[in-house]
Motif scaffolding. Sequence first.
Motif: not given
Length: 483
Positions: A197-201, A206-208
């Motif tokens: 939850f705190l550091d989701p992949a 969207r990143a691309t």
Amino acid sequence: MAMQPVRLTDPILPGAHELIAGPQRVSGPTLITTSDGRCLEVPPDGTPVHLGRRSSNELVFEHPRVSRQHAQLKHESGSLWVRDRGSSYGTLLDGQPIEPHSWVRVPPEAELTLGQGGPSLLLGSGALPISAAPLLLMPSRFPAVSPDPLITASSDLTRRTVGWSDARPGPHQSQIELGLQAMDRMAPGFREKLDRFLDPAPDPVRATRIDELSREQMEIYASNGKLMAMPLERLSPAERLKREALDERVGEIQDEGELLRKHERTRESSNLLRAEELCGAFLKKLREAHSQGENVAGEAVSFDQAALDKLAEKGITPDQVRGWVNDFFHQTGLPVPKAIKFRYLDDRPRYMHETAVINVGGYFDKRICMHELAHRLEFVNPSLSQVHKGWVAARSQASGNAPGQLARMMDLCPAGKYEPTEMAQENHFIHPYVGKVYGDQATEVLSTGLEHFTDGKRLMQLYRQDPEQFFLVLGALEASRGR
């Protein structure tokens, strides 16, 4: 030492200075430039831009003097405004600290510093210079300033965080491991869920797309730098048509980028709520695992009339305080002392072990109650105090400070009311107060940790910013219950 700021008159695009004699201005967003040469727009519509160590800020700084949510900038009524968000080391405008939580108007071409000796930014005076092409806020997470190799945590502990002490061996490592074991025994899978939850992949699609948009805009300015920097009135009709088409495309890129960032913010907000719920469930498990009866405080808690009067001023009843004491001992599983005396002596809350007195001070709530009750544990169990002093020293040295190097609390927290004699060791603690040093057995490690065990949101904040302290505190409770 703070790096020198990049002046707004420095050319950002090759050849721009050859076309423009001076920093002519047009209506539009405000440009800020950081001391490492990054540029960012503050939108003209009043939308705040966030600065800090947290990765979700629009401008991220990995610097020991920068808080996770340090400051905000906004453009409103034709002026640029800055607000310190209650940061640990303060925000300085042209060298002068500003009042936390208040919007302050920024003079033209002012220098902003995040924490004394921290990174600096140069702020425009309300509009973007023609000599600087408008830069898209993409990717949504800027690279960190001067990455610190000590920021990467030991993979044997838990997720990436700040200021780990494992480079300096000591008894604190065994206590942290004890806390990790207690967590996994009591709530299997909790750490893994909370970390997700705190550091989701990142969303790969969207990143691309963010990368594609960034590259497209960079190509527009790389291939048309002079055209994009020229005032419209100096362009030929053909050049103006091309410029208008390019401006339209840049606007489309920015709109799509903002939509992508909105989706990211929505996902992050949802994840934080789920993390908060998960931490609340863990607190419930703690209470169930160590329940000692409905009213464990019983007759141990007492108040003098001055304390009752001071609490009444804040609308706090004795039964509320007894409830907070009950919660503390239910969650920690520690034995209740014979007497816990609440008194009012002066406006600064504190615990006095010799008399078993807690001074309620000028302001008292559940957080402060948990904080002061936690101090007792280090006096009852002196070995904990030595572990915590060693942990603070290890963290400070891991940040590059010399052994025994101290700083004044009034310098670390300019907004706090500290005496010149109050000293601390520095690190990326959740608050500089964690590193405060005392001449006796006291530390602020356990107290500042357990004060976050009041509710799920505060517990999540501790785990998110400093999971090492989180597990150190759990280990301390395990060690104390085993005595």
